[in-house]
Design a protein around this motif. Structure first.
Motif, PDB file in Angstrom:
ATOM      1  N   MET A   1       0.855  -1.172   0.000  1.00 11.66           N
ATOM      2  CA  MET A   1       0.000   0.000   0.000  1.00 11.66           C
ATOM      3  C   MET A   1       0.900   1.233   0.000  1.00 11.66           C
ATOM      4  N   THR A   2       0.649   2.150  -0.922  1.00  5.49           N
ATOM      5  CA  THR A   2       1.448   3.371  -0.981  1.00  5.49           C
ATOM      6  C   THR A   2       1.092   4.287   0.177  1.00  5.49           C
ATOM      7  N   GLU A   3       1.932   5.297   0.390  1.00  9.79           N
ATOM      8  CA  GLU A   3       1.658   6.244   1.478  1.00  9.79           C
ATOM      9  C   GLU A   3       0.323   6.945   1.243  1.00  9.79           C
ATOM     10  N   SER A   6      -2.510   4.466   2.015  1.00 11.14           N
ATOM     11  CA  SER A   6      -2.698   4.229   3.440  1.00 11.14           C
ATOM     12  C   SER A   6      -3.284   5.461   4.125  1.00 11.14           C
ATOM     13  N   THR A   7      -2.930   6.655   3.649  1.00 11.53           N
ATOM     14  CA  THR A   7      -3.506   7.887   4.193  1.00 11.53           C
ATOM     15  C   THR A   7      -4.994   7.955   3.874  1.00 11.53           C
ATOM     16  N   LEU A   8      -5.368   7.608   2.632  1.00 11.82           N
ATOM     17  CA  LEU A   8      -6.781   7.608   2.245  1.00 11.82           C
ATOM     18  C   LEU A   8      -7.549   6.570   3.047  1.00 11.82           C
ATOM     19  N   TYR A   9      -6.964   5.392   3.228  1.00 13.45           N
ATOM     20  CA  TYR A   9      -7.619   4.340   4.013  1.00 13.45           C
ATOM     21  C   TYR A   9      -7.897   4.852   5.428  1.00 13.45           C
ATOM     22  N   ALA A  10      -6.894   5.470   6.042  1.00 19.12           N
ATOM     23  CA  ALA A  10      -7.052   6.002   7.408  1.00 19.12           C
ATOM     24  C   ALA A  10      -8.109   7.097   7.449  1.00 19.12           C
ATOM     25  N   LYS A  11      -8.137   7.954   6.436  1.00 16.15           N
ATOM     26  CA  LYS A  11      -9.138   9.033   6.373  1.00 16.15           C
ATOM     27  C   LYS A  11     -10.539   8.445   6.290  1.00 16.15           C
ATOM     28  N   LEU A  12     -10.734   7.469   5.403  1.00 19.39           N
ATOM     29  CA  LEU A  12     -12.046   6.835   5.249  1.00 19.39           C
ATOM     30  C   LEU A  12     -12.452   6.093   6.514  1.00 19.39           C
ATOM     31  N   LEU A  13     -11.501   5.424   7.144  1.00 18.27           N
ATOM     32  CA  LEU A  13     -11.782   4.716   8.382  1.00 18.27           C
ATOM     33  C   LEU A  13     -12.290   5.695   9.439  1.00 18.27           C
ATOM     34  N   GLY A  14     -11.670   6.868   9.500  1.00 16.23           N
ATOM     35  CA  GLY A  14     -12.086   7.889  10.459  1.00 16.23           C
ATOM     36  C   GLY A  14     -13.449   8.480  10.169  1.00 16.23           C
ATOM     37  N   GLU A  15     -13.891   8.363   8.924  1.00 13.80           N
ATOM     38  CA  GLU A  15     -15.187   8.915   8.517  1.00 13.80           C
ATOM     39  C   GLU A  15     -16.294   7.863   8.516  1.00 13.80           C
ATOM     40  N   THR A  16     -15.968   6.643   8.880  1.00 15.58           N
ATOM     41  CA  THR A  16     -16.930   5.548   8.905  1.00 15.58           C
ATOM     42  C   THR A  16     -17.631   5.537  10.254  1.00 15.58           C
ATOM     43  N   ALA A  17     -18.950   5.355  10.211  1.00 19.56           N
ATOM     44  CA  ALA A  17     -19.706   5.421  11.465  1.00 19.56           C
ATOM     45  C   ALA A  17     -20.941   4.536  11.408  1.00 19.56           C
ATOM     46  N   PRO A  18     -21.430   4.158  12.593  1.00 20.42           N
ATOM     47  CA  PRO A  18     -22.693   3.422  12.634  1.00 20.42           C
ATOM     48  C   PRO A  18     -23.842   4.345  12.250  1.00 20.42           C
ATOM     49  N   ILE A  19     -24.862   3.768  11.640  1.00 22.57           N
ATOM     50  CA  ILE A  19     -26.000   4.562  11.187  1.00 22.57           C
ATOM     51  C   ILE A  19     -27.236   3.672  11.135  1.00 22.57           C
ATOM     52  N   ALA A  20     -28.379   4.265  11.327  1.00 20.91           N
ATOM     53  CA  ALA A  20     -29.650   3.534  11.255  1.00 20.91           C
ATOM     54  C   ALA A  20     -30.208   3.595   9.836  1.00 20.91           C
ATOM     55  N   TRP A  21     -30.960   2.561   9.467  1.00 21.24           N
ATOM     56  CA  TRP A  21     -31.567   2.525   8.130  1.00 21.24           C
ATOM     57  C   TRP A  21     -32.418   3.769   7.883  1.00 21.24           C
ATOM     58  N   GLN A  40     -16.653  -8.388   2.825  1.00 16.77           N
ATOM     59  CA  GLN A  40     -15.725  -7.416   2.260  1.00 16.77           C
ATOM     60  C   GLN A  40     -15.302  -6.394   3.309  1.00 16.77           C
ATOM     61  N   ASP A  41     -14.116  -5.843   3.150  1.00 22.11           N
ATOM     62  CA  ASP A  41     -13.626  -4.766   4.001  1.00 22.11           C
ATOM     63  C   ASP A  41     -14.269  -3.472   3.485  1.00 22.11           C
ATOM     64  N   LEU A  42     -15.208  -2.943   4.238  1.00 21.33           N
ATOM     65  CA  LEU A  42     -15.946  -1.744   3.820  1.00 21.33           C
ATOM     66  C   LEU A  42     -15.007  -0.613   3.438  1.00 21.33           C
ATOM     67  N   ILE A  43     -13.945  -0.413   4.202  1.00 18.85           N
ATOM     68  CA  ILE A  43     -13.030   0.693   3.951  1.00 18.85           C
ATOM     69  C   ILE A  43     -12.226   0.452   2.674  1.00 18.85           C
ATOM     70  N   ALA A  44     -11.801  -0.778   2.442  1.00 22.55           N
ATOM     71  CA  ALA A  44     -11.065  -1.094   1.216  1.00 22.55           C
ATOM     72  C   ALA A  44     -11.947  -0.877  -0.016  1.00 22.55           C
ATOM     73  N   VAL A  45     -13.215  -1.241   0.080  1.00 25.94           N
ATOM     74  CA  VAL A  45     -14.147  -1.015  -1.029  1.00 25.94           C
ATOM     75  C   VAL A  45     -14.336   0.484  -1.243  1.00 25.94           C
ATOM     76  N   ALA A  46     -14.530   1.222  -0.157  1.00 22.20           N
ATOM     77  CA  ALA A  46     -14.684   2.683  -0.265  1.00 22.20           C
ATOM     78  C   ALA A  46     -13.442   3.311  -0.885  1.00 22.20           C
ATOM     79  N   GLN A  47     -12.278   2.822  -0.508  1.00 21.38           N
ATOM     80  CA  GLN A  47     -11.034   3.338  -1.060  1.00 21.38           C
ATOM     81  C   GLN A  47     -10.971   3.095  -2.574  1.00 21.38           C
ATOM     82  N   ALA A  48     -11.337   1.902  -3.008  1.00 27.61           N
ATOM     83  CA  ALA A  48     -11.329   1.584  -4.440  1.00 27.61           C
ATOM     84  C   ALA A  48     -12.307   2.481  -5.197  1.00 27.61           C
TER      85      ALA A  48
END
Length: 105
Positions: A1-3, A6-21, A40-48
């Protein structure tokens, strides 16, 4: 994973949250809600999606691991009201049932 990746992955991970339908229904109505299957890894999919990685996204779409939320799934989510996990990758909101989410890296 490039820098950058990995920065984008961390950013997306920080923006991921529980939510109601109920909170996701307006996005469903606009056709902007993408379902990520539980294995699937939700964050990896979001990154792609964020990086416009056509090969990965196309493969997930073709295999049914990623796709727009359809009426049948929406009715199921409304009836069950499960815990969901979501992240925004404009114009999309990617969502996954929380009980099915894999361990995050």
């Amino acid at each position: 994973m490039t820098e950058h990746a990995s920065t984008l992955y961390a950013k997306l991970l920080g923006e991921t949250a529980p939510i109601a339908w109920q909170e996701l229904q307006p996005f469903f109505a606009r056709g902007a809600l993408l379902w990520v299957e539980g294995g699937q890894d939700l964050i990896a999919v979001a990154q792609a999606v964020a990086e416009n990685d056509r090969d990965k996204v196309s493969a997930w779409l073709d295999s049914g691991l990623l796709g727009k939320v359809d009426d049948t799934r929406a009715e199921d989510l409304l009836a069950r009201d499960p815990q969901l996990w979501a992240v925004v990758v404009a114009p999309w909101v990617l969502v996954q049932e929380r009980g099915q989410a894999p361990a995050l890296h």
